[in-house]
Scaffold this motif. Structure first.
Motif, PDB file in Angstrom:
ATOM      1  N   ASP A  36      -6.650  -0.777  -4.123  1.00 40.19           N
ATOM      2  CA  ASP A  36      -6.890  -1.770  -5.009  1.00 40.19           C
ATOM      3  C   ASP A  36      -8.088  -2.597  -4.676  1.00 40.19           C
ATOM      4  O   ASP A  36      -8.612  -3.329  -3.638  1.00 40.19           O
ATOM      5  CB  ASP A  36      -5.777  -3.153  -4.429  1.00 40.19           C
ATOM      6  CG  ASP A  36      -4.532  -2.553  -4.935  1.00 40.19           C
ATOM      7  OD1 ASP A  36      -4.412  -1.646  -5.810  1.00 40.19           O
ATOM      8  OD2 ASP A  36      -3.431  -3.303  -4.335  1.00 40.19           O
ATOM      9  N   SER A  59       1.203   1.061  -3.573  1.00 40.12           N
ATOM     10  CA  SER A  59      -0.231   1.094  -2.896  1.00 40.12           C
ATOM     11  C   SER A  59      -0.348   1.569  -1.718  1.00 40.12           C
ATOM     12  O   SER A  59      -0.946   2.100  -0.990  1.00 40.12           O
ATOM     13  CB  SER A  59      -1.004  -0.172  -3.408  1.00 40.12           C
ATOM     14  OG  SER A  59      -1.105  -0.547  -4.504  1.00 40.12           O
ATOM     15  N   THR A 105      -1.567  -4.519  -7.870  1.00 42.55           N
ATOM     16  CA  THR A 105      -2.568  -3.664  -8.445  1.00 42.55           C
ATOM     17  C   THR A 105      -2.587  -4.051  -9.882  1.00 42.55           C
ATOM     18  O   THR A 105      -1.597  -4.441 -10.639  1.00 42.55           O
ATOM     19  CB  THR A 105      -1.847  -2.174  -8.404  1.00 42.55           C
ATOM     20  OG1 THR A 105      -1.818  -1.958  -6.888  1.00 42.55           O
ATOM     21  CG2 THR A 105      -2.847  -1.433  -8.905  1.00 42.55           C
ATOM     22  N   ASP A 155      -2.547   5.707  -8.387  1.00 43.46           N
ATOM     23  CA  ASP A 155      -1.661   4.749  -8.124  1.00 43.46           C
ATOM     24  C   ASP A 155      -1.613   3.889  -9.372  1.00 43.46           C
ATOM     25  O   ASP A 155      -2.667   3.319 -10.035  1.00 43.46           O
ATOM     26  CB  ASP A 155      -2.355   3.792  -6.748  1.00 43.46           C
ATOM     27  CG  ASP A 155      -1.589   2.483  -6.601  1.00 43.46           C
ATOM     28  OD1 ASP A 155      -0.312   2.668  -6.924  1.00 43.46           O
ATOM     29  OD2 ASP A 155      -2.121   1.704  -5.983  1.00 43.46           O
TER      30      ASP A 155
HETATM   31 MG   LIG Z   1      -0.079  -1.747  -6.137  1.00 43.02          MG
END
Ligand SMILES: [Mg+2]
Ligand SMILES: Nc1nc2c(ncn2[C@@H]2O[C@H](COP(=O)(O)OP(=O)(O)OP(=O)(O)O)[C@@H](O)[C@H]2O)c(=O)[nH]1
Ligand code: SF4
Lengths: 411, 600
Positions: free
Chosen positions: B42, B18, B53, B78
């Motif tokens: 996130d 992330s 995440t 992601d």
């Molecule tokens: Mg992450």
């Protein structure tokens, strides 16, 4: 019974860490201005110039003031610490009450005092004013406990105050005690009771220490610094109190009150328990009067300053009121009746409020009887000591059952 | 289409996916400085709080290469690193041609690095290894390269070195990825085929489908047909997934974006379905998703029974956003209506519970989590039991089997003794040690899944001062002795508290429940016996004495009103209690027992 009069004096020399009454720090000097306000309040009621704008309350006050429920035959000066008031203020207050309200000639006068205010001189004054029951805020005869409770007197001062008061010749001298302090053992409490009984007052009030959230103790307890006794320990101390005082010839006529003989019971408090009309003056004071639909209870502003400000502006200092239905009154009668040895007069309950618990709750009452919580003599249910210890629980059980059966009835 | 790149970032948990996404977004100018915050993708509160995440997130970014001067459209996804959410990774992989495989330079290759590599290979993705966190003093880039070669079988010299934290090497990474990762194939003029890989619910617009267009073009106004649910809709809006949705004219083959088509109910679509043109239907659907198979089960009940409808609606919406969640109606005599839910693991369970509570404002009660057991009856019949209610009577049972996992635990060498002890306590069948370096050890153990359900991870973390990490995969069923423990209150079983457990654990767990109930059930008119039992056999017992004192000392002068109100409130409280036998059990007692489970 005839109506009662209550006057709340909201001052104490210091605030005890467990106290959740409407009180503030104050002395005789504050008392003078306070009595001025009381006289304004009294005048407003007596002349009808400053009645509450709540119609039900205004009507009830007018009826009380006009003597429609009879003349006031008890006056209770409570607090706070009424013994902080100066002689002059006490005199003009009592005089005004007698003058402006329908007060009986044989009125009984109840007075609360703290031991540090008990002197030969003050006793003479109180006697002269006609005090018939003097309640002394002793709380404990143990200096450590007194310090823990934040009291301003010592153990020997406490003993001496009681002795002097007893010698002064009041009809009834009462000692207030507190038990159930964290860590208090049965032995320690028995010793206190022993001391009290040997001093031989006519009346005792033994209150279990209760921790209220907004007090110093409440905060300490929330932080885990103060541990309340377990239910079992509380129960043991409660039963010990009743048993021990009974052995010394005191009748536990209410959860926390004990009298040498029936004539020493508090005739004023009994009015609260039996829906006898009462009028309260001073901050936070409550009043009650019956109405055609049941009853009405109202109460004054709790904060002294706000109370005084309303009066200063020519208004009644009433904060709010509650209209009570006959059902509410019946519930209260049960709730209060189960706290006293005389118990609940079921026939009266039916006659006055239209609630027949003997038929409606026959099963529940029988269960209590078998469990040793109540005794029954045809129309009266009286709690045993074990039952008194559970008075709050019993009344909620009863109501619950009542609702379940009415639900079934409906279905 | 040559300038489109669809890729995801995959790695072991916490290796910096992330954070790297943040740098890519910033470098490409996908977000203004004012809007920026760490781990910007996130977006769930829960993700931000825990720093992990949970859901894959897609964003479209423009990138102009300094090398060839061309402007590319990057569709970046992601993904989560935790094993419980690997279904999210799988879904993301299906809409990409390439993936960045991240390796933390200080940790090296770890379990999910390998697992995710295999997943990516399964979908034929082009992989670009990336070594992250090179700014750390403990970074060991050479070792990371070595492991990329030996453990992953990828070309170590292709690996790009970056620090997602400082941004070092990110420009190079962008250049490398447009060069190494292939553009999508597909023909914008062909018959429409688009894969629904995720969905969101928008209160104003209804269902928002996230799609990857394989072939053809999706246009506003077009009539589309969903091949699995066999429903037709008209496209209201299509567009790209920037930080916010950005409407566009059409979505061409090779692109990733969203479609809004007046789908009102979440029940009307399925993730993995194929979108095609209603008038020119494709004959074949794209390969869908293998549904994730739940391994942990528990029942969810609303604490307030009038919230059951709300819970139903919430689960419906949540399952749209969390395709791995399974649920069906359930009911308990003590707790009323609820749902029996299946989860991919404990973290998944926790996340679902918390999302329901936060995003939908529900107060929930969760029964003891259980795994799925197999039971062979004396009649020869075999059952799968994941709910204590359906566990047969002991007298009918021939044998029971429970699922085992292969656990990998990584710890500093000095904790080996403690952790082996922990594994033995959890009925480990086999414990093997592998020294990764002189000071780092991998413990391989075969453990019953049911034993790691309760606080295994917490214990591991606390025993190793936070240095231990843990991963597992499902292994096989082995024969054990599973029993059903019932909790009886004055002789009456409380169904919501029944649980399945190994015989050796039964007494301890039963006693734990009994003690919690003893603490939370208020005293009543009579003595109450609380017992734990297997079949008819009592294995644990506590008692609650009858009440003895309940009265306030003072009736404050004339203030009877306060006292009456207090009692009236208590009376109301009593009405809310569940009555089992003739015992009143407050809701708090269930909460206390079931919540304490995690801390057990
Ligand atoms: Mg992450
Ligand atoms: N020093 C340093 N720390 C980094 C770097 N990249 C990420 N981190 C830190 O590593 C931690 C985990 O980063 P995340 O980006 O949340 O990791 P993730 O892979 O997305 O984690 P999951 O989504 O939970 O799998 C955070 O505290 C980051 O600040 C880096 O290049 N250098
Ligand atoms: S003396 Fe009585 S009224 Fe005054 S603060 Fe103490 S407890 Fe409260």
């Amino acid at each position: 019974m005839r109506p009662g009069l209550y006057v709340h004096v909201p001052f104490c020399s210091a605030i005890c860490p467990y106290c959740d009454f409407a009180v503030r720090v104050g002395d005789a000097a504050d008392g003078a201005g306070f009595v001025d306000s009381l006289l304004v309040e009294l005048n407003g009621l007596a002349t009808g110039d400053a009645l509450s704008d709540l119609p039900a309350v205004a009507t009830a006050v007018s009826r009380l003031v006009a003597g429609e429920f009879g003349r006031f035959d008890t006056i209770y000066l409570g607090g706070g610490t009424p013994s902080v008031l100066a002689e002059r203020d006490l005199r003009r207050l009592l005089e005004a009450l007698r003058e402006r309200l329908p007060v009986d000639d044989d009125v009984k006068f109840f007075f609360e005092a703290n031991p540090e205010d008990v002197t030969a001189q003050s006793l003479r004054l109180w006697n002269d004013l006609g005090v018939s029951m003097l309640s002394l805020g002793i709380q404990s005869f143990d200096s450590d406990q007194l310090r823990f409770l934040g009291r301003r007197h010592h153990a020997d001062e406490a003993r001496r105050a009681v002795q002097m008061a007893l010698e002064a010749g009041f009809d009834t001298v009462s000692i207030d005690l507190i038990y159930g302090l964290p860590g208090q053992t049965e032995d320690a409490w028995r010793r206190e009771l022993e001391t009290a009984a040997h001093l031989d007052p006519q009346h005792l009030s033994c209150y279990e220490l209760e921790i209220h959230p907004r007090t110093v103790f409440g905060k300490r307890s929330a932080r885990g610094e103060l541990r309340e006794l377990s239910e079992d320990d509380q129960a043991d101390l409660f039963l010990l109190t009743h048993r021990h005082l009974a052995e010394h010839g005191f009748e536990g006529y209410e959860v926390s009150n004990f009298a040498r003989s029936p004539e020493h019971r508090s005739a004023h408090n009994a009015k609260y328990w039996h829906h006898v009309p009462y009028l309260g003056l001073g901050p936070s004071a409550h009043s009650y009067a019956p109405t055609g639909e049941g009853g009405v209870r109202w109460w004054n502003e709790r904060h002294t300053r706000r109370w005084a400000r309303s009066l200063g502006e020519g208004r009644a200092a009433v904060d709010d009121h509650e209209a009570l239905s006959f059902g509410d009154l019946a519930f209260e009668a049960l709730m209060l009746g189960l706290r006293t040895v005389d118990g609940v007069d079921c026939r009266r309950l039916e006659r006055d409020f239209g609630v027949d618990i003997l038929t409606g709750h026959a099963k529940q009452i029988e269960i209590w009887r078998v469990q040793g919580l109540v005794t029954r003599t045809d129309h009266r249910i009286r709690p045993t000591v074990a039952g008194m210890a559970l008075a709050d629980r019993l009344v909620t059980d009863l109501q619950l059952e009542h609702e379940i059966t009415t639900e079934i009835d409906r279905a | 289409m040559d300038n489109v790149r669809n890729f995801c970032i995959i790695a072991h948990i916490d290796h910096g996916k992330s954070t790297l996404a943040d740098r890519l977004i910033q470098t490409c100018g996908g977000v203004s400085d004012r809007e920026f915050r760490d781990q910007i993708l996130d977006s769930m509160d829960l993700e931000r709080e825990r720093g992990i995440t949970i859901k894959s997130n897609t964003i479209t970014l423009p990138f102009t290469s300094k090398k060839d001067g061309r402007t590319y459209r990057l569709n970046l996804i992601d993904t989560p690193g935790h094993v419980d959410f690997s279904h999210e990774v799988r879904r993301s992989l299906m809409s990409c041609e390439g993936a960045l495989l991240l390796v933390d330079a200080s940790q090296g290759v770890e379990a999910q690095t390998v697992a995710n590599l295999y997943l990516a290979l399964e979908f034929d993705l082009e992989l670009l290894p990336v070594i992250n966190k090179i700014d750390l003093p403990s970074a060991d880039v050479d070792r990371a390269r070595e492991e990329i070669d030996s453990d992953l079988g990828l070309d170590p010299f292709e690996a790009v070195e970056v620090s997602a934290k400082t941004g070092l090497g990110v420009e190079d990474l962008l250049e490398a990825l447009v060069e190494k990762l292939p553009p999508p194939e597909g023909d914008p003029g062909a018959q429409l085929q688009a894969l629904i890989f995720d969905a969101q619910y928008d209160v104003y617009r209804g269902v928002v489908m996230l799609v990857r267009v394989k072939d053809g073009t999706l246009k506003k106004g077009q009539d589309i047909f969903l091949m699995h649910t066999k429903k037709t809709y008209q496209v209201e809006e299509v567009g790209l997934l920037k930080l916010e949705r950005e409407a566009s004219e059409c979505l061409e083959a090779g692109n990733v974006g969203y479609v809004i088509a007046g789908v009102k109910s979440v029940r009307d679509i399925t993730i993995g379905d194929t979108v095609t043109d209603a008038k020119n239907r494709s004959a074949e659907a794209l390969p869908g998703y293998r549904p994730a198979r739940p391994v942990v089960f528990a029942s969810l009940y609303p604490i307030a029974s009038d919230e059951y409808e709300d819970l139903t609606a919430a689960l419906e919406k949540l399952s749209l956003n969390d395709a791995a969640l399974t649920y069906e109606k359930d009911s308990s005599a003590a707790l009323g209506f609820g749902f029996r839910c299946g989860f991919l693991g404990l973290l998944h369970l926790e996340v679902v519970q918390q999302r329901l509570e936060r995003e939908f404002g529900l107060a929930l009660l969760l029964s003891a989590p259980t795994v799925s057991y197999r039971v062979k009856l004396k009649t020869g019949e075999e059952l799968v039991v994941d709910n204590p209610v359906f566990f047969p009577d002991p007298s009918e049972i021939e044998a029971t089997y429970e699922p085992y996992i292969k656990a990998q635990i990584w710890i500093p060498e000095r904790y080996v003794g403690t952790i082996m002890e922990l594994c033995r306590d959890r009925r480990a069948d086999d414990i093997q040690l592998r020294y990764l370096t002189q000071s780092r050890v991998e413990v391989n153990s075969i453990l019953p899944l049911g034993e790691v359900l309760f606080d295994f991870y917490d214990k591991l973390k606390s025993y190793t001062q936070g240095y231990g990490s843990f991963d597992y995969e499902m292994f096989e069923y082995r024969e054990t002795r599973i029993v059903k423990v019932d909790i009886l209150v004055n002789g009456e079983p409380v169904d919501a508290l029944s649980q399945l457990t190994h015989e050796d654990r039964a007494r301890q767990r039963a006693l734990h429940y009994c003690e919690r109930l003893e603490e939370t059930i208020p005293r009543q008119q009579f003595k109450i016996a609380i017992q734990g039992a297997i079949g008819g056999k009592i294995i644990a017992r506590t008692t609650i004495n009858a009440y003895r004192k309940d009265v306030t000392a003072k009736c404050y002068g004339g203030d009877i009103t306060r006292k009456r109100k207090l009692l009236e409130k208590q009376r109301e409280g009593k009405k809310k209690m569940k009555v089992v036998g003739s015992v009143e059990i407050p809701q708090e007692a269930f909460v206390a027992v079931l919540k304490s489970e995690a801390g057990k």
